[in-house]
Motif scaffolding. Structure first.
Motif, PDB file in Angstrom:
ATOM      1  N   ASP A 405      50.026  66.529  79.331  1.00 45.75           N
ATOM      2  CA  ASP A 405      48.995  66.430  78.284  1.00 45.75           C
ATOM      3  C   ASP A 405      49.641  66.428  76.903  1.00 45.75           C
ATOM      4  OD1 ASP A 405      47.013  66.495  80.194  1.00 45.75           O
ATOM      5  OD2 ASP A 405      46.610  68.638  79.992  1.00 45.75           O
ATOM      6  N   GLU A 409      49.689  63.177  74.092  1.00 51.43           N
ATOM      7  CA  GLU A 409      49.192  63.300  72.716  1.00 51.43           C
ATOM      8  C   GLU A 409      50.329  63.137  71.715  1.00 51.43           C
ATOM      9  OE1 GLU A 409      46.007  63.489  71.781  1.00 51.43           O
ATOM     10  OE2 GLU A 409      45.363  63.406  73.867  1.00 51.43           O
ATOM     11  N   LYS A 412      50.993  59.628  71.019  1.00 49.18           N
ATOM     12  CA  LYS A 412      49.983  59.053  70.117  1.00 49.18           C
ATOM     13  C   LYS A 412      50.315  59.395  68.663  1.00 49.18           C
ATOM     14  CE  LYS A 412      46.076  59.315  73.285  1.00 49.18           C
ATOM     15  NZ  LYS A 412      44.904  60.104  73.630  1.00 49.18           N
ATOM     16  N   THR A 413      50.734  60.618  68.414  1.00 49.58           N
ATOM     17  CA  THR A 413      51.013  60.987  67.026  1.00 49.58           C
ATOM     18  C   THR A 413      52.256  60.267  66.503  1.00 49.58           C
ATOM     19  OG1 THR A 413      51.154  62.815  65.472  1.00 49.58           O
ATOM     20  CG2 THR A 413      52.283  63.163  67.495  1.00 49.58           C
ATOM     21  N   MET A 423      46.573  66.068  66.962  1.00 52.82           N
ATOM     22  CA  MET A 423      47.286  66.076  68.246  1.00 52.82           C
ATOM     23  C   MET A 423      47.267  67.483  68.852  1.00 52.82           C
ATOM     24  SD  MET A 423      51.204  66.540  68.794  1.00 52.82           S
ATOM     25  CE  MET A 423      51.628  67.278  70.336  1.00 52.82           C
ATOM     26  N   ASN A 426      43.846  68.465  70.053  1.00 51.68           N
ATOM     27  CA  ASN A 426      43.517  67.815  71.337  1.00 51.68           C
ATOM     28  C   ASN A 426      44.228  68.495  72.502  1.00 51.68           C
ATOM     29  OD1 ASN A 426      41.938  65.979  70.061  1.00 51.68           O
ATOM     30  ND2 ASN A 426      43.390  64.280  70.142  1.00 51.68           N
TER      31      ASN A 426
END
Lengths: 435, 316
Positions: A405, A409, A412-413, A423, A426
Motif C-alpha cells: 500500500d 501511494e 503516485k507521489t 500520500m 491515503n
C-alpha cells in the motif's frame, strides 16, 4: 479375438484398473497428508522433530546440519529433520501448512509472518514453554509477542548499514561517507551529475517484494529515532520524521540521483548494481558483504551508519531483519521442540550460528567470531552496538500488504499525482483497515 | 418355447442373454464403474473437492487466519465486485489476454507458413524450427529474468533504440506506468507464440496439396489461396487454440509476478496477482477465494465453448 485372448485382455484391464486405483488412492493420501512431524520412528521412543527454515540455503553448505548433528549428539532421543526452502517460497508454504494443521514442530519465522500465524493460532506460546523448561529469557536480545506472550524469538539479526563505493565517492570529490540527510542528498546528486553511467543511490521500489519501504524509505525515519506507529497504531499523517523520510527519497528520485527504473527494482538488483559500480551508495543487509566481495573482489567499499536527520543528537536506530524461530501449536513434542530452540539460542551455538550467517546474535552474551572474517563485519558490529535495532514492521498484521500500500501511494507521489501529505493520509487510511 | 429374433445391430451373444440388467452378474455390472474409478477418484480429490472448498471459503467472513469463520452469503462477492482495484485488474487482464492471444495467433500463422514453405531448404528449415521454438522451452521464471535484463535501462533493447536514434534516453520499460503493461504483454507473446506455431504447422502439413493445385488452376494467388484454402483448413485448430490460450493467459501469474509484481502504479495488476496479494499479502483468504471463484466462472464460460467445439468436431 479368441476367447482366451479376450479373457487375458480382460484380466489385464482388471489388473491395470486395480493398479491405477491404488496409485490414485496413494497420490490422494500423500497429497492430503502433511509432513510426518510427529512420528515416533524407533521402538525406543525416539522423537523426530521437523524444522522448516530458509537459513540452510543461505549458509555455507552443511553448516546448519552440523549444528543440528551436535544437538542430536547431546539429545540422543531426539532427531531433527531439516526442511529447507528458499525464503520466497517458504512464506506461502508456512501459511498453507499452518492452515492445514501440518506446520513443522519448529518453524523459521520472518517478522512479517508472525501476526497471521498468531491469528491462526498456529504458534505455541513460548512464554509458557520457557516457564515449563525453567528457562530464564534474560539473555534474549528481543522477543516478538502479543498480549504479553512471546511467539517468536529472533535468532540472528541482520543490520542494514550504508554501503559506499570508495572509488565513486572519491571521483566525486567526497572524502567520507555522509552522516546527515543533507550530506547524503548532496553526495547522491553530486555523484549522479559528475560521473557518466553512475548514480548516487539505488532505491528498489518494486512491488513483487515490497521491502523497499522498510529498507529504503522508512529506515531513514527510524535511523533518526522516528517512528511510524503510536501506541501500536499507524501514525503517518502529521509525522515529521516519516514526512521527512518520504520527501528525502522523493527528492532524490525526482532529481534523477537514483538508478533509473526504481519502480521495478528489487533488493537483488540493488546489490547487483552496487557490485557493478553503477551506484555510489546503497542501504543494504550486511549479509550481502560476501555476495559483494565474491561478485567483485576488487571493489573497495565502506560500511557506515545510515545518515540521520540534520541536528539529530539522540541514539541512532539501525534497520534490522531477523531469522526468527517459533514452535507449532500442534506439535506433539513441544518440550523437545523447545530444547532445540534453547540449543540454538545458547551462548555457544548462537555465536557459531551468527558467525556462519554473517549476522549478529539473538543472545545478548553471544559474540560473533570475527577471526578471518571480512573487516566490514567488525565495523558493522560496532555500529550495531551503538545503535537501537529497529524494524517496526515485525509482528504487524499483513506487513507485506502494508508495504505494498505504501509503495503504490509513494509511486503516485513521485509521479506528482499527489502531494506527500495526501500520500501519507491515503496510506494511513489503508493501514487502519489492516489494523 | 421361447424364441428370439435378431434385429439389425444385435449380435448373437446379446440375443441369447435374457433381457434386463439385473440378470447380468454383479462383477460385470460393476466393471465399467471400477474402470473409471481411478480417474474419478483423482478428479474428485484433486479438482472437485478443492473447488468446493474454495467456493465454501468465498461464502465465509474469513478463513485460515480466523479460527471461527462465519457464513456471510454473497457479501464477499458484493465487496469484490464493487472494489475499483478488482475492475482495474480485470481490465488489465483483458488487455493482456486479448493482446497476447491475437498476437500469438498472427505470429504463429506467419511463422508456421514460413516453416512450411517449399521455398526453404530442409536444413535451414530445421534450424529455424529449433530457433523459433526456443522461447517455449524456457520456464516463466527464466523468461522473466531474461526480459528484465533485456528491458533494463542499461540493457540491450535500450542500447539499440538509443543507438539508432529511436529513443533519446533509455526507458525503464517495466518500471514506467505507461509502458509496463505493453512490456509484459510483449514478453508473454514472445514466450507463447511457439505453441501456436507448432500446432498450426502440424495443421498446415495436413492440408491436401491438391486443394492448392486446384486453387492455382483457378488462378488464385498466394493471398487468395491463404484466405480460401489455408484459413478454412486451419479454422478448427485456430478456434481450439485461441480458446485454450485465452484460458492459459487469463491465469498467467509467474511472468507478471517476476517482472513487475503488478506495478508500477498497479498498471500490470491482473486478476491472478490481485488474488495472490489478497491471499498472501493481506491474508484475506475468503476474499481471495471469492476473486478466484469469479475467475473460475469466467474460465468455465470459455471452457464450455471449447468443449462444445470439440464435441462438434468429433461428431463430424
Amino acid at each position: 479375438m479368441s476367447i482366451d485372448a479376450r479373457g487375458r485382455s480382460k484380466r489385464l484391464a482388471w489388473k491395470t484398473t486395480i493398479v491405477a486405483l491404488v496409485t490414485a488412492v496413494v497420490l490422494l493420501v500423500a497429497g492430503c497428508t502433511g509432513t510426518p512431524s510427529n512420528n515416533n520412528a524407533n521402538t525406543n521412543q525416539k522423537v523426530q522433530l521437523t524444522f522448516s527454515q530458509w537459513w540452510a540455503p543461505e549458509m555455507p553448505a552443511g553448516a546448519l546440519q552440523n549444528l543440528i548433528d551436535q544437538f542430536q549428539t547431546q539429545n540422543p532421543n531426539i532427531s531433527v529433520k531439516l526442511i529447507s526452502a528458499p525464503f520466497a517460497s517458504l512464506q506461502t508454504q508456512t501459511i498453507s501448512e499452518a492452515a492445514s494443521g501440518t506446520l513443522p514442530d519448529v518453524v523459521g519465522l520472518d517478522g512479517a509472518w508472525v501476526n497471521p500465524l498468531f491469528k491462526q493460532g498456529a504458534l505455541l506460546n513460548l512464554t509458557n514453554a520457557m516457564k515449563s523448561a525453567n528457562y530464564d529469557p534474560k539473555d534474549l536480545a528481543s522477543q516478538v509477542g502479543y498480549n504479553g506472550a512471546t511467539y517468536m524469538i529472533p535468532v540472528v539479526n541482520f543490520v542494514y548499514p550504508l554501503f559506499t563505493n570508495d572509488a565513486i565517492l572519491a571521483k566525486a570529490g567526497i572524502s567520507s561517507p555522509p552522516k546527515t540527510w543533507s550530506e547524503f542528498t548532496a553526495d547522491a546528486k553530486k555523484i549522479s551529475q559528475s560521473q557518466a553511467g553512475a548514480k548516487g543511490w539505488v532505491v528498489p521500489l518494486g512491488t513483487t517484494n515490497p521491502n523497499g519501504v522498510q529498507n529504503d524509505i522508512l529506515s531513514w525515519a527510524w535511523a533518526s529515532g522516528g517512528s511510524m506507529l503510536k501506541n501500536g497504531k499507524p501514525n503517518l499523517t502529521g509525522n515529521p520524521d516519516v514526512t521527512g523520510a518520504v520527501n528525502l527519497v522523493k527528492d532524490l528520485v525526482q532529481s534523477n540521483a537514483v538508478l533509473p527504473g526504481a519502480n521495478g527494482l528489487q533488493e537483488t538488483d540493488k546489490v547487483e548494481n552496487f557490485i557493478n559500480g553503477r551506484v555510489g551508495m546503497m542501504v543494504d543487509s550486511l549479509a550481502h558483504v560476501t555476495t559483494i566481495t565474491k561478485g567483485n573482489a576488487k571493489l573497495k567499499f565502506s560500511v557506515s551508519a545510515q545518515p540521520v536527520k540534520d541536528g539529530y543528537m539522540g541514539k541512532p536506530g539501525i534497520l534490522t531483519a531477523s531469522w526468527g524461530i517459533g514452535i507449532s501449536a500442534k506439535s506433539q513434542h513441544p518440550a523437545e521442540a523447545w530444547k532445540l530452540v534453547q540449543f540454538l539460542m545458547s551462548q555457544a551455538t548462537n555465536s557459531k550460528l551468527s558467525t556462519l550467517a554473517n549476522g549478529f546474535p539473538g543472545n545478548k552474551v553471544s559474540k560473533p567470531d570475527f577471526t578471518g572474517a571480512d573487516p566490514h563485519f567488525q565495523q558493522a558490529f560496532a555500529i550495531y552496538q551503538r545503535s537501537n535495532p529497529v524494524n517496526e514492521f515485525t509482528g504487524l498484521p499483513a506487513a507485506n500488504q502494508l508495504m505494498t500500500d505504501f509503495l503504490n501511494e509513494f509511486q503516485k507521489t513521485v509521479a506528482n499525482q499527489e502531494s506527500t501529505d495526501k500520500m501519507l493520509s491515503n496510506v494511513q487510511a489503508q493501514w487502519q483497515q489492516q489494523f | 418355447m421361447a424364441s428370439s429374433l435378431l434385429t439389425p445391430g444385435q449380435d448373437q451373444r446379446s440375443a441369447t442373454v435374457p433381457a434386463g440388467r439385473h440378470q447380468r452378474p454383479l462383477r460385470e455390472r460393476l466393471e465399467p464403474y471400477l474402470l473409471i474409478s481411478p480417474t474419478m477418484l483423482l478428479i474428485l480429490g484433486l479438482m472437485v473437492i478443492p473447488i468446493v472448498i474454495v467456493i465454501g471459503y468465498s461464502l465465509m467472513d474469513n478463513v485460515v487466519t480466523n479460527p471461527t469463520p462465519k457464513f456471510v452469503g454473497i457479501s464477499n462477492y458484493v465487496t469484490i465486485l464493487t472494489t475499483p482495484a478488482f475492475w482495474s485488474a480485470a481490465g488489465n487482464t483483458l488487455i493482456f489476454t486479448v493482446g497476447s492471444v491475437v498476437a500469438h495467433m498472427v505470429i504463429g500463422i506467419l511463422f508456421a507458413l514460413m516453416l512450411n514453405s517449399k521455398t526453404m531448404a530442409r536444413v535451414p528449415r530445421a534450424i529455424f524450427r529449433a530457433i523459433y521454438i526456443l522461447p517455449w522451452i524456457f520456464t516463466a521464471s527464466v523468461v522473466a529474468v531474461l526480459w528484465r535484463l533485456l528491458l533494463d535501462p542499461s540493457g540491450v533493447i535500450n542500447y539499440l533504440f538509443t543507438s539508432v536514434g529511436l529513443l533519446h534516453e533509455a526507458v525503464p520499460w517495466l518500471a514506467t506506468a505507461s509502458t509496463a503493461l505493453l512490456a509484459v504483454t510483449v514478453i508473454n507473446i514472445w514466450s507463447g507464440y511457439p505453441f501456436f506455431m507448432i500446432s498450426l504447422l502440424a495443421g498446415l502439413q495436413g492440408v491436401p496439396t491438391d486443394l492448392y493445385e486446384a486453387a492455382r488452376v483457378d488462378g488464385a494467388g498466394f493471398f487468395r489461396q491463404f484466405v480460401s484454402v489455408t484459413l478454412p483448413a486451419l479454422k478448427p485448430i485456430l478456434y481450439s487454440m485461441a480458446l485454450l490460450d485465452l484460458l492459459w493467459t487469463t491465469q498467467q501469474f509467474t511472468l507478471i509476478w517476476a517482472t513487475t509484481g503488478g506495478g508500477p502504479l498497479e498498471r500490470t495488476e491482473v486478476l491472478s496477482t490481485f488474488t495472490y496479494k489478497l491471499a498472501f499479502n493481506s491474508y484475506q483468504f475468503s476474499m481471495a477465494a471469492t476473486s478466484a471463484v469469479i475467475v473460475l466462472a469466467g474460465s468455465l464460460v470459455v471452457a464450455v465453448f471449447y468443449v462444445r467445439r470439440q464435441r462438434k468436431a468429433a461428431q463430424r
